[in-house]
Design an enzyme around this catalytic site. Sequence first.
Site, PDB file in Angstrom:
ATOM      1  N   ASN A 154       1.226  -8.381  17.714  1.00  0.00           N
ATOM      2  CA  ASN A 154       0.388  -7.440  17.606  1.00  0.00           C
ATOM      3  C   ASN A 154      -0.600  -7.240  18.996  1.00  0.00           C
ATOM      4  O   ASN A 154      -1.142  -6.163  19.071  1.00  0.00           O
ATOM      5  CB  ASN A 154      -0.432  -7.483  16.351  1.00  0.00           C
ATOM      6  CG  ASN A 154      -1.219  -8.790  16.232  1.00  0.00           C
ATOM      7  OD1 ASN A 154      -0.770  -9.974  16.645  1.00  0.00           O
ATOM      8  ND2 ASN A 154      -2.397  -8.763  15.844  1.00  0.00           N
ATOM      9  N   GLU A 253      -3.240 -19.964  13.465  1.00  0.00           N
ATOM     10  CA  GLU A 253      -4.055 -18.628  13.346  1.00  0.00           C
ATOM     11  C   GLU A 253      -3.193 -17.788  12.596  1.00  0.00           C
ATOM     12  O   GLU A 253      -2.262 -17.292  13.123  1.00  0.00           O
ATOM     13  CB  GLU A 253      -4.492 -18.311  14.698  1.00  0.00           C
ATOM     14  CG  GLU A 253      -5.417 -19.032  15.365  1.00  0.00           C
ATOM     15  CD  GLU A 253      -5.898 -18.712  16.875  1.00  0.00           C
ATOM     16  OE1 GLU A 253      -6.850 -19.225  17.286  1.00  0.00           O
ATOM     17  OE2 GLU A 253      -5.380 -17.767  17.438  1.00  0.00           O
ATOM     18  N   CYS A 287      -5.055  -9.024  13.127  1.00  0.00           N
ATOM     19  CA  CYS A 287      -5.421  -9.896  11.889  1.00  0.00           C
ATOM     20  C   CYS A 287      -6.901  -9.992  11.427  1.00  0.00           C
ATOM     21  O   CYS A 287      -7.056 -10.233  10.342  1.00  0.00           O
ATOM     22  CB  CYS A 287      -4.839 -11.415  12.338  1.00  0.00           C
ATOM     23  SG  CYS A 287      -6.150 -11.906  13.628  1.00  0.00           S
ATOM     24  N   GLU A 466      -9.890 -22.751  17.377  1.00  0.00           N
ATOM     25  CA  GLU A 466      -9.604 -22.614  18.798  1.00  0.00           C
ATOM     26  C   GLU A 466     -10.870 -21.904  19.500  1.00  0.00           C
ATOM     27  O   GLU A 466     -11.671 -21.249  18.730  1.00  0.00           O
ATOM     28  CB  GLU A 466      -8.331 -21.888  19.285  1.00  0.00           C
ATOM     29  CG  GLU A 466      -7.297 -22.578  18.602  1.00  0.00           C
ATOM     30  CD  GLU A 466      -5.774 -22.789  19.502  1.00  0.00           C
ATOM     31  OE1 GLU A 466      -5.710 -22.309  20.470  1.00  0.00           O
ATOM     32  OE2 GLU A 466      -4.908 -22.817  18.677  1.00  0.00           O
TER      33      GLU A 466
HETATM   34  P1  NAD Z   1       5.587 -13.725  12.496  1.00  0.00           P
HETATM   35  O1  NAD Z   1       5.206 -15.126  11.976  1.00  0.00           O
HETATM   36  O2  NAD Z   1       6.872 -13.163  11.706  1.00  0.00           O
HETATM   37  O3  NAD Z   1       6.213 -14.073  13.790  1.00  0.00           O
HETATM   38  C1  NAD Z   1       5.358 -14.713  14.898  1.00  0.00           C
HETATM   39  C2  NAD Z   1       6.118 -15.579  15.944  1.00  0.00           C
HETATM   40  O4  NAD Z   1       6.539 -16.639  15.127  1.00  0.00           O
HETATM   41  C3  NAD Z   1       7.186 -14.749  16.552  1.00  0.00           C
HETATM   42  O5  NAD Z   1       7.327 -14.984  18.019  1.00  0.00           O
HETATM   43  C4  NAD Z   1       8.289 -15.131  15.714  1.00  0.00           C
HETATM   44  O6  NAD Z   1       9.389 -15.068  16.448  1.00  0.00           O
HETATM   45  C5  NAD Z   1       8.028 -16.481  15.501  1.00  0.00           C
HETATM   46  N1  NAD Z   1       8.962 -17.137  14.173  1.00  0.00           N
HETATM   47  C6  NAD Z   1       9.025 -16.561  13.073  1.00  0.00           C
HETATM   48  N2  NAD Z   1       9.585 -17.250  12.185  1.00  0.00           N
HETATM   49  C7  NAD Z   1       9.789 -18.497  12.852  1.00  0.00           C
HETATM   50  C8  NAD Z   1      10.270 -19.794  12.622  1.00  0.00           C
HETATM   51  N3  NAD Z   1      10.752 -20.122  11.673  1.00  0.00           N
HETATM   52  N4  NAD Z   1      10.026 -20.901  13.515  1.00  0.00           N
HETATM   53  C9  NAD Z   1       9.400 -20.729  14.471  1.00  0.00           C
HETATM   54  N5  NAD Z   1       9.036 -19.502  15.184  1.00  0.00           N
HETATM   55  C10 NAD Z   1       8.920 -18.695  14.042  1.00  0.00           C
HETATM   56  O7  NAD Z   1       4.536 -12.919  12.565  1.00  0.00           O
HETATM   57  P2  NAD Z   1       4.317 -11.567  13.104  1.00  0.00           P
HETATM   58  O8  NAD Z   1       5.030 -10.594  12.388  1.00  0.00           O
HETATM   59  O9  NAD Z   1       4.872 -11.439  14.511  1.00  0.00           O
HETATM   60  O10 NAD Z   1       2.856 -11.402  13.468  1.00  0.00           O
HETATM   61  C11 NAD Z   1       1.975 -10.664  12.278  1.00  0.00           C
HETATM   62  C12 NAD Z   1       1.279 -11.710  11.654  1.00  0.00           C
HETATM   63  O11 NAD Z   1       0.591 -12.545  12.648  1.00  0.00           O
HETATM   64  C13 NAD Z   1       0.136 -11.001  10.642  1.00  0.00           C
HETATM   65  O12 NAD Z   1       0.164 -12.128   9.421  1.00  0.00           O
HETATM   66  C14 NAD Z   1      -1.089 -11.317  11.212  1.00  0.00           C
HETATM   67  O13 NAD Z   1      -2.297 -11.450  10.640  1.00  0.00           O
HETATM   68  C15 NAD Z   1      -0.830 -12.625  12.137  1.00  0.00           C
HETATM   69  N6  NAD Z   1      -1.659 -12.906  13.272  1.00  0.00           N
HETATM   70  C16 NAD Z   1      -2.822 -13.769  13.046  1.00  0.00           C
HETATM   71  C17 NAD Z   1      -3.750 -13.953  13.937  1.00  0.00           C
HETATM   72  C18 NAD Z   1      -4.889 -14.789  14.188  1.00  0.00           C
HETATM   73  O14 NAD Z   1      -5.593 -15.158  14.994  1.00  0.00           O
HETATM   74  N7  NAD Z   1      -5.344 -15.525  12.739  1.00  0.00           N
HETATM   75  C19 NAD Z   1      -3.433 -13.219  15.223  1.00  0.00           C
HETATM   76  C20 NAD Z   1      -2.491 -12.221  15.221  1.00  0.00           C
HETATM   77  C21 NAD Z   1      -1.567 -11.862  14.288  1.00  0.00           C
HETATM   78  O1  6OD Z   2      -9.469 -12.523  20.230  1.00  0.00           O
HETATM   79  C1  6OD Z   2      -9.125 -13.674  20.042  1.00  0.00           C
HETATM   80  O2  6OD Z   2      -9.214 -14.769  20.716  1.00  0.00           O
HETATM   81  C2  6OD Z   2      -7.994 -13.798  18.882  1.00  0.00           C
HETATM   82  N1  6OD Z   2      -7.267 -14.781  18.702  1.00  0.00           N
HETATM   83  C3  6OD Z   2      -7.892 -12.541  18.320  1.00  0.00           C
HETATM   84  C4  6OD Z   2      -6.820 -12.372  17.095  1.00  0.00           C
HETATM   85  C5  6OD Z   2      -6.473 -11.188  16.772  1.00  0.00           C
HETATM   86  C6  6OD Z   2      -5.743 -10.943  15.741  1.00  0.00           C
HETATM   87  O3  6OD Z   2      -4.900 -10.326  15.590  1.00  0.00           O
END
Ligand code: NAD
Ligand code: 6OD
Length: 485
Positions: A154, A253, A287, A466
Site C-alpha cells: 500500500n 504492524e 492501514c 517502531e
Molecule cells: P499481506 O499480509 O497479504 O502481505 C504483506 C506481505 O507479506 C507481502 O510481501 C506478502 O508477500 C507477504 N506474505 C504473505 N503471506 C506470507 C507468508 N505466509 N509468509 C511470509 N510472508 C507472507 O498484506 P497486504 O495485502 O500486502 O497488505 C495489506 C494489509 O497490510 C492490510 O491489512 C493493512 O492494514 C496492513 N498494513 C498495516 C500497516 C501498519 O503499519 N499497521 C501498514 C500497511 C499495511
Molecule cells: O508512517 C509510518 O511510519 C507508517 N508505518 C505508516 C503505515 C501506514 C499504513 O498503511
Amino acid sequence: MTKLIQHYIGDRFIQSAKRFANINPVDGSIIGEICEAGTEEVDLAVKAARAALAGEWGRCSVAQRADWLQRLAAGIEQHFDAFVQAEVRDTGRTVHQARTLDVPRAIANFRFFADMVRHAHTECFETTTADGGRALNYTVRKPLGVVVAISPWNLPILLFSWKVAPALALGNAVIAKPSEETPSSAFLLAQVAHEIGFPAGAFNVLHGLGGNSTGQAMISHADIDAVTFTGASSTGAHIMKTVADDVRDVSFELGGKNAAIIFEDADFEAAIKGVLASTFTNSGQVCLCTERVLVHRSIFDRFVSALKAQTEALVLGLPEDPATDIGPMISQKHQAKVLSYFQLAREEGATVVTGGDVPSFGDARDQGFWVRPSIWTGLPDDARCLREEIFGPVCHIAAFDTEDEAIDRANDSDYGLATAIWTRDVSRAHRVSPRMRSGLVWVNTWYLRDLRTPFGGVRRSGIGREGGRYSLDFYSEITNICVKV
Ligand code: NAD
Ligand code: 6OD
C-alpha cells in the site's frame, strides 16, 4: 521490452527461472516480469547476510553505518524521479502523492535512523559490592543478526524503508521482501545500494509471493534471527506460529478498522476535510484510514450531506493528471474483495449514501481495478462491514449521543491501530484520547508523523512499536556487562 525485477543477493543481481507478471492497476496492463525466489535463493541470501555480519559490515563503526545510510538516502534523492515513476506504475497512485509523501519519506527514514543511531546512548550504573567495593554495570547494544523484513503494497517504498533503515542502522544484515504487487521501488533501492558499493550482503532484496513461496521460505529459514512484518493480521498470525518453535523475535504492524469521532464542538469544515482525507487517501488503502465514523447526533445529517458532496467531487483519474485525487485498487483480487464488502453492506442493511460501484471511463481504465469512493449509513455495530478491515475507499457514518457512548463504540473492535478525534474542547481531547484502545490517537489531524514517536497498534493491529527509540530497542540486542573494579 518489459523490465525484469531481479533479486539482489550479496552484491549481485540474480534471476530466477520462475517468474510472474507485474501489472499496472490503472489499466491492467503488464509492465514487467518479477523473479520469484524459492528456498535456494533464500538460503543464498541468508549465507550472504551471515558473511556480511562476519565481514566488512560487521566491522563498521556506528558512524560508518550512519554514513552508509546517508549515502542510500542521497542515492534515492539522485534518482528521485525514477522512484516516483516506480511507485506510480506499480500502484496507480498520483504522481503528486509519490512526490510529496512516499519518496520523501523513504529518504527521511534513512536520514532519520542515521542520525538517531549516532546519538543513541546506553545505561551505566555503579553497583556496591558485598566487600564494600564497587562494580560498573553497563549495557551495550548489538545487532540482532539476520533480520527478515516483509512489507505490503500500500505504501511500498515508505514501509519497506521504514523497516530496512533502522535494521541497517543497528548493524543487522537485512533480507527484505517487498510485496509481489509492488516490487519496483525496492528493486531500484537495490540498484542504488549496488551503485554506491554498499557492503556486500548487508542488504539483500528477494522478490516473490508470500504464502507457499518466497515469504514462507524466508520466515521458515532456520538461520534467521528476527522477523519484522507489515501486512494483514492473518499473515502476522501465521508468521508468529511459524517462528514460534525457534522463539524468534517479531515486530508486527498489522491491519486496522479505525474510528473517527466527531464531537458536536468540532471545527466542522476541518472535520469534513480531515475525514475526507482519512477515508480516501491512497484510495483508502492505508492501514490508518478511517472506516468507522461516529458523529454527534446534533450534527449528523449536516455531516453526512457535507461529506457526501465532497466525496462526489473527488476525481478518479490518471496518476499524471494534477486534477486527480485518487487512483485504483492495487489488484483485481483486491478490487473483488472491496466489491464483495459493497455487496455485503447492502445485505446487512446499509443505506448507500454515495458510490458502491465501479466507475466507467470509456477508455483503457475500464480494464483497471477501480472502485467508486463510497459512504454508508444505517449498519448495526455488529455488522461484518463494521468489524472487518475492508482497505478500500469507503466509510460508514453512525450517530452517537454521549461521549462515553462514542468511546465505547469506537473501542468495540478486534483491531486497535489509530483513532482520530475532532473537537475544539481541549479538556475533552485530553480526557478522551487516553481512553482510546489504539496505539495512535490523532486529535484535529490525521497521519501527522514524527519519526521519533512510537508507531504501532494493539490487539489484531500488531505487536510492538517502531519509530525513534522503539526501533532502536527492537532492532538490537542488549547485553549487560558487570565489571567489578
Ligand atoms: P499481506 O499480509 O497479504 O502481505 C504483506 C506481505 O507479506 C507481502 O510481501 C506478502 O508477500 C507477504 N506474505 C504473505 N503471506 C506470507 C507468508 N505466509 N509468509 C511470509 N510472508 C507472507 O498484506 P497486504 O495485502 O500486502 O497488505 C495489506 C494489509 O497490510 C492490510 O491489512 C493493512 O492494514 C496492513 N498494513 C498495516 C500497516 C501498519 O503499519 N499497521 C501498514 C500497511 C499495511
Ligand atoms: O508512517 C509510518 O511510519 C507508517 N508505518 C505508516 C503505515 C501506514 C499504513 O498503511
